[in-house]
Design a protein around this motif. Structure first.
Motif, short mmCIF file in Angstrom:
data_model
loop_
_atom_site.label_atom_id
_atom_site.label_comp_id
_atom_site.label_asym_id
_atom_site.label_seq_id
_atom_site.Cartn_x
_atom_site.Cartn_y
_atom_site.Cartn_z
N ASN A 23 -8.55 5.60 0.91
CA ASN A 23 -7.70 5.79 2.09
C ASN A 23 -6.96 4.49 2.40
O ASN A 23 -7.18 3.47 1.74
N ALA A 76 -3.19 4.64 -2.17
CA ALA A 76 -4.27 5.17 -1.33
C ALA A 76 -4.13 6.68 -1.14
O ALA A 76 -3.03 7.21 -1.09
N ARG A 99 -4.23 -0.06 -9.15
CA ARG A 99 -5.34 -0.14 -8.21
C ARG A 99 -5.25 1.02 -7.22
O ARG A 99 -4.16 1.35 -6.74
N THR A 100 -6.40 1.62 -6.92
CA THR A 100 -6.43 2.74 -6.00
C THR A 100 -7.50 2.52 -4.94
O THR A 100 -8.39 1.69 -5.10
N ALA A 101 -7.38 3.28 -3.86
CA ALA A 101 -8.37 3.27 -2.79
C ALA A 101 -8.43 4.68 -2.21
O ALA A 101 -7.46 5.43 -2.30
N ARG A 144 -8.79 -3.90 0.38
CA ARG A 144 -8.68 -4.42 -1.01
C ARG A 144 -7.66 -5.54 -1.10
O ARG A 144 -7.78 -6.42 -1.94
N ASP A 153 0.63 5.11 0.38
CA ASP A 153 -0.26 6.18 0.82
C ASP A 153 0.31 7.52 0.34
O ASP A 153 1.40 7.92 0.75
N VAL A 197 0.87 -1.18 0.00
CA VAL A 197 0.00 0.00 0.00
C VAL A 197 0.90 1.22 0.00
O VAL A 197 1.78 1.36 0.86
N VAL A 250 -1.62 -1.17 -4.10
CA VAL A 250 -2.78 -0.28 -4.08
C VAL A 250 -2.27 1.09 -3.65
O VAL A 250 -1.57 1.21 -2.63
N ALA A 306 -9.15 1.40 3.34
CA ALA A 306 -9.77 0.78 2.17
C ALA A 306 -8.73 0.02 1.33
O ALA A 306 -9.04 -1.03 0.78
N ALA A 307 -7.52 0.55 1.26
CA ALA A 307 -6.45 -0.14 0.51
C ALA A 307 -6.11 -1.47 1.17
O ALA A 307 -5.97 -2.50 0.49
#
Length: 128
Positions: free
Chosen positions: A109, A84, A105-107, A116, A52, A50, A82, A112-113
């Protein structure tokens, strides 16, 4: 006056690495982090990363390319990435520049990442 960090240390959460990009991410630090993340995933035991970016107010085309290349390298090493926390204004700017980052792939926050990637907090089935 804020100083730019020399490195970014990912936090390991089980089989997921969490890395937070600072507000003032330099190109050099982005590339170094990309290299470090790839090496950590290659050592094994990591199934997700992830990244961020919620602290970043500006994401230029070079940083976008680094994000996309990092995700591609991590995928080749059998893990998923992902991104975020991308701000709406940045997302719109990237689209206007033609940087749609298809396949990334994104989220909204970090929580949420992690979800996923199947690494979010799960309710305990044990009785107290």
């Amino acid at each position: 006056m804020d100083t730019v960090p020399d490195s970014i240390t990912p936090v390991r959460l089980g089989e997921v690495l969490l890395v937070t990009f600072p507000t003032d991410l330099t190109d050099e630090l982005a590339v170094r982090t990309q290299r470090d993340l790839s090496a950590m995933v290659a050592r094994g035991g990591i199934r997700g990363v992830v990244i961020d970016v919620s602290a970043m107010w500006v994401v230029d085309t070079f940083i976008c390319r680094v994000l996309a290349d990092t995700a591609a390298a991590v995928k080749l090493l059998a893990a998923e990435t992902v991104v975020a926390g991308l701000r709406p204004a940045i997302a719109m700017t990237l689209v206007e520049l033609g940087m749609t980052l298809s396949g990334l792939r994104t989220a909204l926050n970090t929580e949420a990442a992690l979800a996923r990637l199947g690494a979010g907090a799960r309710p305990s089935m044990e009785k107290p």
